[in-house]
Design a protein around this motif. Structure first.
Motif: not given
Length: 206
Positions: A27, A31, A70, A74, A90, A94, A97, A111, A114
């Motif tokens: 991962t 990235l 995190l 992302f 994105s 996330f 992954y 989420e 982001i």
């Protein structure tokens, strides 16, 4: 470049120790490859590095510092200057992954955070306030770094007619300049607001 990578690797494996990712190296590599794509000039590992440095400076103020980290990792994982759904994509990346490695509520929260980096709307959620302020901290960079940042953004939008770009870019920066306060957290208002407004004033011409 190597300095950025060593710091990023340290940050990533600190997250791995906390969350126990199933495939941390795979991962991480994906990235780093994403943030190194050729269409990027600003939204690169340099930006990610600068965000994570600021995270370290504000970590003690956060409720869930690992989740904020995190989200930063992302928030620009998908970046196409000609697209409008980068943040949403994105967030989806996330989930693809790391959803299997994290509690459902953590996945949903990150989420949402982001996606929130697209519009930078005011929020009462402290961790999200810090995330958004960190993402905009470049506006308060040294005059030299700010000039470099503006050049990097222009490079990402080299496909736009220069006259159109100039008008649209000034509109974006004028919006930030006129936003009072620009930053949502007391920390950023105290330490970054004045510098950001000075940088923006130079471009906007007020």
């Amino acid at each position: 470049m190597q300095h950025y990578l060593s710091t990023l690797e340290k940050s990533w494996y600190e997250l791995h120790r906390h969350y126990q990712f199933s495939e941390p190296q795979r991962t991480f590599n994906k990235l780093i490859a994403a943030y190194s794509e050729k269409q990027r000039a600003y939204h690169t590992i340099q930006h990610l590095y600068e965000c994570l440095v600021l995270l370290e400076a504000t970590r003690s103020d956060l409720n869930d510092d690992h989740a904020v980290a995190l989200a930063l990792w992302f928030h620009d994982a998908v970046y196409d200057p000609q697209a409008k759904a980068n943040e949403l994509k994105s967030a989806v990346l996330f989930e693809q992954y790391l959803a299997q490695d994290l509690p459902t509520e953590t996945v949903q929260k990150i989420e949402r955070w982001i996606v929130a980096t697209q519009k930078h709307e005011p929020t009462e959620e402290l961790d999200l306030q810090f995330l958004l302020d960190i993402d905009l901290a470049i506006l308060a960079a040294s005059p030299e770094r700010f000039v470099e940042y503006e050049q990097q953004i222009q490079q990402e939008y080299s496909w736009v007619d220069p006259d159109v770009y100039s008008i649209k870019r000034k509109e974006v920066l004028a919006h930030f300049y006129q936003t009072e306060p620009l930053y949502q957290t007391e920390y950023f208002q105290k330490c970054f607001e004045h510098s950001a407004k000075n940088n923006l004033r130079e471009v906007v011409g007020n």
